[in-house]
Design a protein around this motif. Structure first.
Motif, PDB file in Angstrom:
ATOM      1  N   GLY A   9      -5.827   6.809  14.250  1.00 41.24           N
ATOM      2  CA  GLY A   9      -5.687   7.076  12.661  1.00 41.24           C
ATOM      3  C   GLY A   9      -4.290   7.804  12.431  1.00 41.24           C
ATOM      4  N   GLY A  54      -3.801   1.561   4.938  1.00 40.35           N
ATOM      5  CA  GLY A  54      -4.944   1.125   4.816  1.00 40.35           C
ATOM      6  C   GLY A  54      -5.836   1.123   6.042  1.00 40.35           C
ATOM      7  N   MET A  55      -5.426   0.650   7.026  1.00 42.20           N
ATOM      8  CA  MET A  55      -5.906   0.733   8.290  1.00 42.20           C
ATOM      9  C   MET A  55      -6.086   2.163   8.932  1.00 42.20           C
ATOM     10  SD  MET A  55      -4.374  -2.702  10.382  1.00 42.20           S
ATOM     11  CE  MET A  55      -5.723  -2.576  11.409  1.00 42.20           C
ATOM     12  N   ALA A  78     -11.736   7.018   7.926  1.00 39.80           N
ATOM     13  CA  ALA A  78     -12.964   7.276   7.107  1.00 39.80           C
ATOM     14  C   ALA A  78     -14.307   6.959   8.162  1.00 39.80           C
ATOM     15  CB  ALA A  78     -12.928   6.281   6.013  1.00 39.80           C
ATOM     16  N   GLY A  79     -13.945   6.079   8.936  1.00 37.02           N
ATOM     17  CA  GLY A  79     -14.993   5.454   9.756  1.00 37.02           C
ATOM     18  C   GLY A  79     -15.313   6.816  10.847  1.00 37.02           C
ATOM     19  N   TRP A  95      -0.360  -1.836   4.846  1.00 43.40           N
ATOM     20  CA  TRP A  95      -1.553  -2.125   6.014  1.00 43.40           C
ATOM     21  C   TRP A  95      -1.578  -0.797   6.874  1.00 43.40           C
ATOM     22  CZ3 TRP A  95      -5.020  -6.023   6.947  1.00 43.40           C
ATOM     23  CH2 TRP A  95      -4.703  -7.065   6.120  1.00 43.40           C
ATOM     24  N   ALA A  99      -6.228   4.928   6.961  1.00 45.41           N
ATOM     25  CA  ALA A  99      -7.581   5.642   6.096  1.00 45.41           C
ATOM     26  C   ALA A  99      -8.707   5.143   6.425  1.00 45.41           C
ATOM     27  CB  ALA A  99      -6.997   5.429   4.932  1.00 45.41           C
ATOM     28  N   GLY A 100      -8.865   3.716   6.697  1.00 46.21           N
ATOM     29  CA  GLY A 100      -9.987   3.094   7.390  1.00 46.21           C
ATOM     30  C   GLY A 100     -10.539   3.668   8.416  1.00 46.21           C
ATOM     31  N   LEU A 101      -9.654   3.899   9.425  1.00 45.22           N
ATOM     32  CA  LEU A 101     -10.205   4.294  10.916  1.00 45.22           C
ATOM     33  C   LEU A 101     -10.457   5.917  10.681  1.00 45.22           C
ATOM     34  CD1 LEU A 101     -10.306   3.686  13.634  1.00 45.22           C
ATOM     35  CD2 LEU A 101      -8.174   4.467  13.946  1.00 45.22           C
ATOM     36  N   TRP A 131     -17.467   8.951   9.132  1.00 42.23           N
ATOM     37  CA  TRP A 131     -18.986   8.726   8.762  1.00 42.23           C
ATOM     38  C   TRP A 131     -19.570   8.581  10.161  1.00 42.23           C
ATOM     39  CZ3 TRP A 131     -22.084   7.841   4.995  1.00 42.23           C
ATOM     40  CH2 TRP A 131     -23.374   7.002   5.440  1.00 42.23           C
TER      41      TRP A 131
END
Length: 91
Positions: free
Chosen positions: A47, A69-70, A76-77, A66, A72-74, A80
């Motif tokens: 990330g 987004g990727m 966040a995953g 991109w 931040a998504g990683l 979680w």
């Protein structure tokens, strides 16, 4: 009707019998888990590497969006996953 392999595996897990190494080769040397520290560490590293790739010679914002987004998504995953692991016993 014959039982499937999944039903046999469930019945042996419930009855407390040992697992045959032929069914699960990792049972022979005792590893059944996941990489509890390695998975989040790798996720955080990748990330942050996404954000490091923002420094470069590309001119458009499409690549930046991109990467942000990727990354931040990683992250966040990973957050979680860590949250689920810490609160799983409270359910």
């Amino acid at each position: 009707m014959g039982s499937t392999a999944l039903e046999k595996r469930k019945s042996t897990a419930v009855s407390g019998h040992t697992v045959s190494p032929a069914d699960e080769p990792s049972a022979e040397w005792g590893w059944h888990g996941t990489f509890r520290v390695g998975t989040p560490a790798a996720g955080i590293f990748v990330g942050l590497a996404m954000f490091a790739m923002l420094i470069g010679n590309h001119e458009g914002w499409t690549e930046n969006l991109w990467l942000i987004g990727m990354g931040a998504g990683l992250l966040a995953g990973v957050a979680w996953m860590i949250h689920k692991r810490r609160t799983s016993w409270r359910r």
